[in-house]
Scaffold this motif. Structure first.
Motif, PDB file in Angstrom:
ATOM      1  N   THR A   1       2.009  23.301  38.827  1.00  0.00           N
ATOM      2  CA  THR A   1       2.143  23.427  40.276  1.00  0.00           C
ATOM      3  C   THR A   1       0.750  23.598  40.876  1.00  0.00           C
ATOM      4  N   VAL A   2       0.377  22.670  41.759  1.00  0.00           N
ATOM      5  CA  VAL A   2      -0.921  22.754  42.427  1.00  0.00           C
ATOM      6  C   VAL A   2      -0.642  22.961  43.911  1.00  0.00           C
ATOM      7  N   THR A   3      -1.008  24.132  44.426  1.00  0.00           N
ATOM      8  CA  THR A   3      -0.741  24.435  45.829  1.00  0.00           C
ATOM      9  C   THR A   3      -1.752  23.742  46.744  1.00  0.00           C
TER      10      THR A   3
ATOM     11  N   LEU B   1      -2.657  13.107  50.882  1.00  0.00           N
ATOM     12  CA  LEU B   1      -1.680  13.010  49.805  1.00  0.00           C
ATOM     13  C   LEU B   1      -0.410  12.296  50.255  1.00  0.00           C
ATOM     14  N   GLU B   2       0.018  12.531  51.495  1.00  0.00           N
ATOM     15  CA  GLU B   2       1.201  11.821  52.011  1.00  0.00           C
ATOM     16  C   GLU B   2       0.974  10.316  51.942  1.00  0.00           C
ATOM     17  N   TRP B   3      -0.211   9.865  52.375  1.00  0.00           N
ATOM     18  CA  TRP B   3      -0.516   8.437  52.345  1.00  0.00           C
ATOM     19  C   TRP B   3      -0.529   7.922  50.909  1.00  0.00           C
ATOM     20  N   LEU B   4      -1.185   8.656  50.001  1.00  0.00           N
ATOM     21  CA  LEU B   4      -1.297   8.227  48.607  1.00  0.00           C
ATOM     22  C   LEU B   4       0.069   8.194  47.913  1.00  0.00           C
ATOM     23  N   PHE B   5       0.907   9.200  48.162  1.00  0.00           N
ATOM     24  CA  PHE B   5       2.245   9.210  47.569  1.00  0.00           C
ATOM     25  C   PHE B   5       3.117   8.116  48.175  1.00  0.00           C
ATOM     26  N   GLN B   6       2.979   7.880  49.473  1.00  0.00           N
ATOM     27  CA  GLN B   6       3.743   6.819  50.138  1.00  0.00           C
ATOM     28  C   GLN B   6       3.407   5.457  49.535  1.00  0.00           C
ATOM     29  N   LYS B   7       2.146   5.237  49.183  1.00  0.00           N
ATOM     30  CA  LYS B   7       1.711   3.968  48.582  1.00  0.00           C
ATOM     31  C   LYS B   7       2.074   3.884  47.098  1.00  0.00           C
ATOM     32  N   GLY B   8       2.559   4.986  46.509  1.00  0.00           N
ATOM     33  CA  GLY B   8       2.947   4.975  45.102  1.00  0.00           C
ATOM     34  C   GLY B   8       1.787   5.076  44.137  1.00  0.00           C
ATOM     35  N   VAL B   9       0.666   5.627  44.592  1.00  0.00           N
ATOM     36  CA  VAL B   9      -0.526   5.725  43.751  1.00  0.00           C
ATOM     37  C   VAL B   9      -0.317   6.714  42.604  1.00  0.00           C
ATOM     38  N   PHE B  10       0.442   7.781  42.841  1.00  0.00           N
ATOM     39  CA  PHE B  10       0.661   8.790  41.806  1.00  0.00           C
ATOM     40  C   PHE B  10       2.058   8.663  41.213  1.00  0.00           C
ATOM     41  N   CYS B  11       2.160   8.959  39.923  1.00  0.00           N
ATOM     42  CA  CYS B  11       3.460   8.969  39.249  1.00  0.00           C
ATOM     43  C   CYS B  11       3.562  10.266  38.436  1.00  0.00           C
ATOM     44  N   ASP B  12       4.759  10.591  38.022  1.00  0.00           N
ATOM     45  CA  ASP B  12       5.033  11.787  37.226  1.00  0.00           C
ATOM     46  C   ASP B  12       4.648  13.077  37.951  1.00  0.00           C
ATOM     47  N   CYS B  13       4.707  13.036  39.285  1.00  0.00           N
ATOM     48  CA  CYS B  13       4.469  14.222  40.094  1.00  0.00           C
ATOM     49  C   CYS B  13       5.115  14.004  41.462  1.00  0.00           C
ATOM     50  N   THR B  14       5.310  15.096  42.181  1.00  0.00           N
ATOM     51  CA  THR B  14       6.003  15.041  43.467  1.00  0.00           C
ATOM     52  C   THR B  14       5.238  15.851  44.499  1.00  0.00           C
ATOM     53  N   LEU B  15       5.135  15.308  45.706  1.00  0.00           N
ATOM     54  CA  LEU B  15       4.525  16.046  46.808  1.00  0.00           C
ATOM     55  C   LEU B  15       5.600  16.909  47.448  1.00  0.00           C
ATOM     56  N   GLN B  16       5.386  18.208  47.419  1.00  0.00           N
ATOM     57  CA  GLN B  16       6.329  19.156  48.015  1.00  0.00           C
ATOM     58  C   GLN B  16       5.769  19.613  49.348  1.00  0.00           C
ATOM     59  N   LYS B  17       6.475  19.287  50.435  1.00  0.00           N
ATOM     60  CA  LYS B  17       6.006  19.664  51.777  1.00  0.00           C
ATOM     61  C   LYS B  17       6.777  20.851  52.335  1.00  0.00           C
ATOM     62  N   GLU B  18       7.940  21.133  51.780  1.00  0.00           N
ATOM     63  CA  GLU B  18       8.772  22.247  52.248  1.00  0.00           C
ATOM     64  C   GLU B  18       8.335  23.539  51.559  1.00  0.00           C
ATOM     65  N   GLY B  19       8.658  24.682  52.188  1.00  0.00           N
ATOM     66  CA  GLY B  19       8.329  25.973  51.586  1.00  0.00           C
ATOM     67  C   GLY B  19       6.829  26.130  51.426  1.00  0.00           C
ATOM     68  N   ARG B  20       6.395  26.318  50.203  1.00  0.00           N
ATOM     69  CA  ARG B  20       4.961  26.419  49.903  1.00  0.00           C
ATOM     70  C   ARG B  20       4.475  25.036  49.476  1.00  0.00           C
ATOM     71  N   PRO B  21       3.776  24.308  50.379  1.00  0.00           N
ATOM     72  CA  PRO B  21       3.366  22.934  50.066  1.00  0.00           C
ATOM     73  C   PRO B  21       2.459  22.857  48.841  1.00  0.00           C
ATOM     74  N   GLY B  22       2.652  21.776  48.091  1.00  0.00           N
ATOM     75  CA  GLY B  22       1.835  21.553  46.912  1.00  0.00           C
ATOM     76  C   GLY B  22       2.288  20.302  46.184  1.00  0.00           C
TER      77      GLY B  22
ATOM     78  N   ILE C   1       3.952  19.092  42.575  1.00  0.00           N
ATOM     79  CA  ILE C   1       4.654  19.520  41.375  1.00  0.00           C
ATOM     80  C   ILE C   1       4.435  18.443  40.317  1.00  0.00           C
ATOM     81  N   LEU C   2       3.828  18.842  39.211  1.00  0.00           N
ATOM     82  CA  LEU C   2       3.503  17.910  38.131  1.00  0.00           C
ATOM     83  C   LEU C   2       4.628  17.942  37.100  1.00  0.00           C
ATOM     84  N   SER C   3       5.276  16.816  36.886  1.00  0.00           N
ATOM     85  CA  SER C   3       6.365  16.774  35.915  1.00  0.00           C
ATOM     86  C   SER C   3       5.880  16.278  34.562  1.00  0.00           C
TER      87      SER C   3
END
Length: 192
Positions: free
Chosen positions: A101-103, A122-143, A145-147
């Motif tokens: 977990t990276v806050t 990060l929103e732009w990079l995740f929207q473009k699909g640049v990262f995999c095996d992780c999720t951008l969490q915007k709710e609660g404590r943003p960060g 999540i590395l799976s």
């Protein structure tokens, strides 16, 4: 040179190889074509201003307009180069994380930018699909999540502390401290 495994850059990476290579090709084309024609039209503009050729003087306005368009193309390529640098920097941060977990506070501190700017990038990079095996969490404590992927440098395991039986998530093959009692633990002692 990094070995490539699957659809990611290197054996331990959160970068989608296909998307990253597409971004890199776009950058190379924009900067190469833009740079070449910028130089070509700049030469024409200079020759039109200082030379004796009337045809070059007559085409000066259109040369300036075309020069501006190729300059814009070159600038777009430079922006993509900056995005590639961001992708690599964020991936380094993700790979150094021990608990999965990276806050936003951690990311903002490490890249030297306000959290709002980091979230926007990060929103732009995740929207473009640049990262995999992780999720951008915007709710609660943003960060982020590395799976991770099983059997890779990006995988995580749950480690049971021998002292208090608390479970702590660690990157596979690493050592850390129990998040409950502080005792040293190793991810080689796996439960789950």
């Amino acid at each position: 040179m990094k070995k490539r495994a699957g659809n990611v850059v290197g054996g331990g990476s959160y970068i989608s190889r296909a998307v990253f290579e597409k971004l890199a090709r776009r950058k190379n084309m924009q900067m190469g074509i833009g740079g070449f024609f910028m130089a070509f039209y700049l030469f024409g503009i200079v020759m039109g201003l200082v030379g004796d050729d009337q045809d070059l003087r007559d085409g000066l306005v259109s040369s300036i307009v075309i020069f501006a368009l190729f300059t814009l193309l070159f600038v777009l390529g430079a922006r993509n180069a900056k995005k590639i640098g961001l992708v690599n920097r964020y991936n380094q941060i993700f790979m150094c994380d021990a608990d999965g977990t990276v806050t936003m506070e951690e990311l903002a501190r490490q890249v030297g930018k306000p959290p709002e700017k980091v979230i926007s990038e990060l929103e732009w990079l995740f929207q473009k699909g640049v990262f995999c095996d992780c999720t951008l969490q915007k709710e609660g404590r943003p960060g982020v999540i590395l799976s991770g992927r099983a059997d890779s440098k990006t995988s995580f395991v749950n480690v049971v502390c021998e002292q208090c039986n608390g479970t702590t998530r660690l990157r596979a093959g690493t050592y850390g401290k129990c998040e409950y009692c502080g005792s040293p633990i190793s991810s080689r002692k796996i439960n789950g």
